[in-house]
Design a protein around this motif. Structure first.
Motif, PDB file in Angstrom:
ATOM      1  N   ALA A   1      -0.088   8.985   0.582  1.00 37.98           N
ATOM      2  CA  ALA A   1       0.375   9.160  -0.796  1.00 37.98           C
ATOM      3  C   ALA A   1       1.132   7.928  -1.273  1.00 37.98           C
ATOM      4  O   ALA A   1       1.323   7.737  -2.466  1.00 37.98           O
ATOM      5  CB  ALA A   1       1.257  10.391  -0.889  1.00 37.98           C
ATOM      6  N   TYR A   2       1.580   7.111  -0.338  1.00 47.28           N
ATOM      7  CA  TYR A   2       2.389   5.944  -0.694  1.00 47.28           C
ATOM      8  C   TYR A   2       1.713   4.645  -0.248  1.00 47.28           C
ATOM      9  O   TYR A   2       1.026   4.625   0.774  1.00 47.28           O
ATOM     10  CB  TYR A   2       3.762   6.060  -0.034  1.00 47.28           C
TER      11      TYR A   2
ATOM     12  N   ASP B   1      -5.436  24.792   2.378  1.00 46.82           N
ATOM     13  CA  ASP B   1      -6.452  23.990   3.064  1.00 46.82           C
ATOM     14  C   ASP B   1      -6.082  22.504   3.056  1.00 46.82           C
ATOM     15  O   ASP B   1      -6.453  21.771   3.971  1.00 46.82           O
ATOM     16  CB  ASP B   1      -7.806  24.217   2.383  1.00 46.82           C
ATOM     17  N   ALA B   2      -5.349  22.082   2.030  1.00 50.55           N
ATOM     18  CA  ALA B   2      -4.944  20.674   1.941  1.00 50.55           C
ATOM     19  C   ALA B   2      -3.798  20.355   2.899  1.00 50.55           C
ATOM     20  O   ALA B   2      -3.343  19.219   2.959  1.00 50.55           O
ATOM     21  CB  ALA B   2      -4.543  20.334   0.510  1.00 50.55           C
ATOM     22  N   GLY B   3      -3.322  21.350   3.639  1.00 49.60           N
ATOM     23  CA  GLY B   3      -2.279  21.107   4.636  1.00 49.60           C
ATOM     24  C   GLY B   3      -0.899  20.911   4.040  1.00 49.60           C
ATOM     25  O   GLY B   3      -0.069  20.225   4.625  1.00 49.60           O
TER      26      GLY B   3
ATOM     27  N   SER C   1      -4.872  19.736   8.738  1.00 50.48           N
ATOM     28  CA  SER C   1      -5.339  18.893   7.641  1.00 50.48           C
ATOM     29  C   SER C   1      -4.113  18.299   6.972  1.00 50.48           C
ATOM     30  O   SER C   1      -2.991  18.581   7.362  1.00 50.48           O
ATOM     31  CB  SER C   1      -6.143  19.732   6.646  1.00 50.48           C
ATOM     32  N   GLY C   2      -4.332  17.482   5.987  1.00 51.29           N
ATOM     33  CA  GLY C   2      -3.209  16.899   5.259  1.00 51.29           C
ATOM     34  C   GLY C   2      -3.227  15.395   5.275  1.00 51.29           C
ATOM     35  O   GLY C   2      -3.865  14.778   6.124  1.00 51.29           O
ATOM     36  N   LYS C   3      -2.511  14.831   4.312  1.00 52.03           N
ATOM     37  CA  LYS C   3      -2.461  13.375   4.178  1.00 52.03           C
ATOM     38  C   LYS C   3      -1.590  12.780   5.270  1.00 52.03           C
ATOM     39  O   LYS C   3      -0.707  13.443   5.820  1.00 52.03           O
ATOM     40  CB  LYS C   3      -1.875  13.042   2.807  1.00 52.03           C
TER      41      LYS C   3
ATOM     42  N   PRO D   1      -1.021  14.940  -1.790  1.00 50.80           N
ATOM     43  CA  PRO D   1      -0.175  14.203  -2.710  1.00 50.80           C
ATOM     44  C   PRO D   1      -0.654  12.757  -2.886  1.00 50.80           C
ATOM     45  O   PRO D   1      -1.067  12.126  -1.922  1.00 50.80           O
ATOM     46  CB  PRO D   1       1.199  14.222  -2.047  1.00 50.80           C
ATOM     47  N   ARG D   2      -0.597  12.265  -4.115  1.00 49.07           N
ATOM     48  CA  ARG D   2      -1.025  10.896  -4.392  1.00 49.07           C
ATOM     49  C   ARG D   2      -0.130  10.281  -5.459  1.00 49.07           C
ATOM     50  O   ARG D   2       0.639  10.984  -6.111  1.00 49.07           O
ATOM     51  CB  ARG D   2      -2.495  10.874  -4.796  1.00 49.07           C
TER      52      ARG D   2
ATOM     53  N   MET E   1       1.437  10.811   6.696  1.00 48.57           N
ATOM     54  CA  MET E   1       2.828  10.584   6.293  1.00 48.57           C
ATOM     55  C   MET E   1       3.330   9.354   7.063  1.00 48.57           C
ATOM     56  O   MET E   1       3.349   9.377   8.295  1.00 48.57           O
ATOM     57  CB  MET E   1       3.625  11.830   6.669  1.00 48.57           C
TER      58      MET E   1
END
Lengths: 235, 238
Positions: B98-99, A143-145, B68-70, A51-52, B72
């Motif tokens: 994301a923020y 895959d992006a979690g 994985s993942g952005k 997310p962006r 938080m």
């Protein structure tokens, strides 16, 4: 409804047989998630970003993140004529149906005001592109979690002449004696259908039978998706 | 009581093992024997994976560790941020998430900053800062502070990006891994919870430190990692 005889599949497959498949995850290092899915000559590469931050601001949803799909057939990918680069009416439709097919499994409520972008590029196509795109995209999202309740597996079924077949290729789609093309996306872990389109004519009985075929085929694709995702982390 | 019997029952209900990799929608266990932890959802007495990740089973709690993942943003996390905008009364930072995050004037340091001062004197565009998150709202608006021990502007050095889910391994138990890196390369290292790592020191040593961090990231799931890295660093010095 008249339909011509179709005795044997052009490429010699069984009626319910899928083309040879290949799947790989994590192929694009700069993307947050990525995957490749190949079925016969149709190849789809999916990259997920986010997310962006989402701009323009009026598109933001304060309750949840949104999903944006970009389906792109490369100019040299088609059969005869070069595919004109850039968006078309067709790609716009596919962007929408991809979004609708993937959103039921995706939970973006933890990411208000953001966007998850999926870019799918198809360097080589031989029918069934939207299904390959959805299959690759769902692997890339995992895959992006991102939080998901399941994977989505998609396959085209249809009626070629008088036969119900699975995973049509271009020759079958263009069969002179009449062909119906039915792209279906399934969540194999629950059996729900998230995409159902139909181009052509089929009777109710044939449609129901085709959907049964589609679910069985989707399960086979799902096994491959699972294997590809796990392989990435097993060295 | 027949505790052993019930233990057997719960073991049979499990469809996966500890440390297995699971994909979203995969069935983890059936029946009432387990409590569901993070990234898992429940439907009709069955637990399913809600994310790609590694299963961890601790007693009767099943959870999934994301791979994985952005990043938080979380309160009290120490992050490394980059100035992307100078506001009326503070700065906006990019924190590899994301923020974006805001550092208000009064949290910027111990000095008094007069009204109308040129804020770029304190933090200019593209400056890197170690900051702590003070507040995260439900809509994920993030506030920072640079007041506190170890919080500062980063001068020189270089910043690299790693997978935020691997940060705990780079830091190590009681910061043992970072200490090992610092001691053997002589570099100053700051690891942000958001996956940005700042390394500063002798240029050649910086490269060694960065390569080692990349190696830790790649081998994060293996056991006996600290010993392996120790050996790697000793071998590299020759």
């Amino acid at each position: 409804m008249k339909s011509a005889k179709y005795e044997k599949r052009f490429d010699g497959r069984d009626w319910e047989e899928l083309r040879p498949m290949n799947a790989k995850v994590g192929i694009i290092p700069r993307a947050d998630g990525s995957a490749m899915f190949q079925i016969g000559k149709t190849t789809a590469y999916a990259a997920v970003y986010g997310p962006r931050d989402l701009h323009p601001k009026f598109m933001q949803n304060p309750r949840t993140g949104i999903l944006r799909c970009d389906y792109n057939m490369l100019p040299f990918s088609g059969h005869g004529e070069r595919v004109r680069p850039g968006g078309s009416r067709r790609s716009k439709e596919i962007n929408l149906v991809m979004q609708n097919a993937l959103l039921p499994v995706l939970d973006l409520t933890d990411f208000p005001n953001t966007v998850v972008d999926i870019f799918v590029d198809l360097p080589q196509t031989d029918a069934g592109t939207r299904c390959a795109a959805i299959t690759a995209a769902s692997m890339a999202l995992a895959d992006a979690g991102l939080s998901m309740k399941g994977l989505v597996s998609a396959v085209a079924v249809g009626k070629v002449g008088d036969k119900i077949v699975v995973d049509l290729n271009y020759d079958e789609e263009a069969f002179e004696g009449g062909a119906a093309d039915i792209p279906v996306a399934v969540i194999p872990s629950t059996g729900e259908i998230t995409l159902l389109q139909l181009d052509g004519e089929v009777s109710k009985e044939d449609l129901m039978k085709a959907l049964e075929y589609a679910k069985r085929a989707a399960n086979k694709i799902h096994e491959l998706q699972k294997k590809a995702l796990k392989e990435k982390y097993h060295e | 009581m027949n505790g052993e019997n019930s233990k057997m029952k719960t073991a049979n209900a499990l469809k996966v093992q500890d440390r297995d990799i699971v994909v979203p929608g995969e069935l983890l266990c059936e029946g009432e024997g387990f409590v569901h932890g993070k990234n898992i959802y429940k439907k009709e007495n069955k637990l399913f994976a809600g994310m790609l990740g590694m299963v961890r089973i601790e007693k009767d709690i099943v959870k999934i560790i994301p791979l994985s993942g952005k990043y938080m943003p979380k309160e009290e996390d120490r992050v490394i941020g980059k100035v992307i905008d100078v506001l009326m009364s503070g700065w906006r930072f990019e924190i590899n998430s994301a923020y974006s995050a805001v550092l208000p004037l009064k949290e910027a340091g111990s000095d008094f900053i007069p009204k109308g001062a040129d804020l770029t004197k304190y933090f200019d565009f593209d400056d890197y800062v170690v900051a702590q998150i003070t507040n995260v709202t439900t809509q994920n608006l993030v506030d920072l502070t640079t007041r506190g021990p170890g919080l500062k502007k980063l001068r020189g050095g270089r910043v690299i990006q790693v997978n935020p889910t691997k940060v705990p391994r780079i830091i190590g138990k009681d910061a043992s891994m970072v200490k090992l890196l610092k001691d053997s390369t002589g570099c100053d290292i700051q690891v942000g919870q958001n996956g940005l790592v700042w390394v500063s020191g002798d240029p050649e040593k910086e490269v060694i430190a960065i390569n080692t961090i990349k190696k830790i990231e790649k081998e994060a799931h293996t056991q006996g990692l600290t010993e392996n890295i120790d050996a790697f660093l000793k071998g590299g010095k020759k």
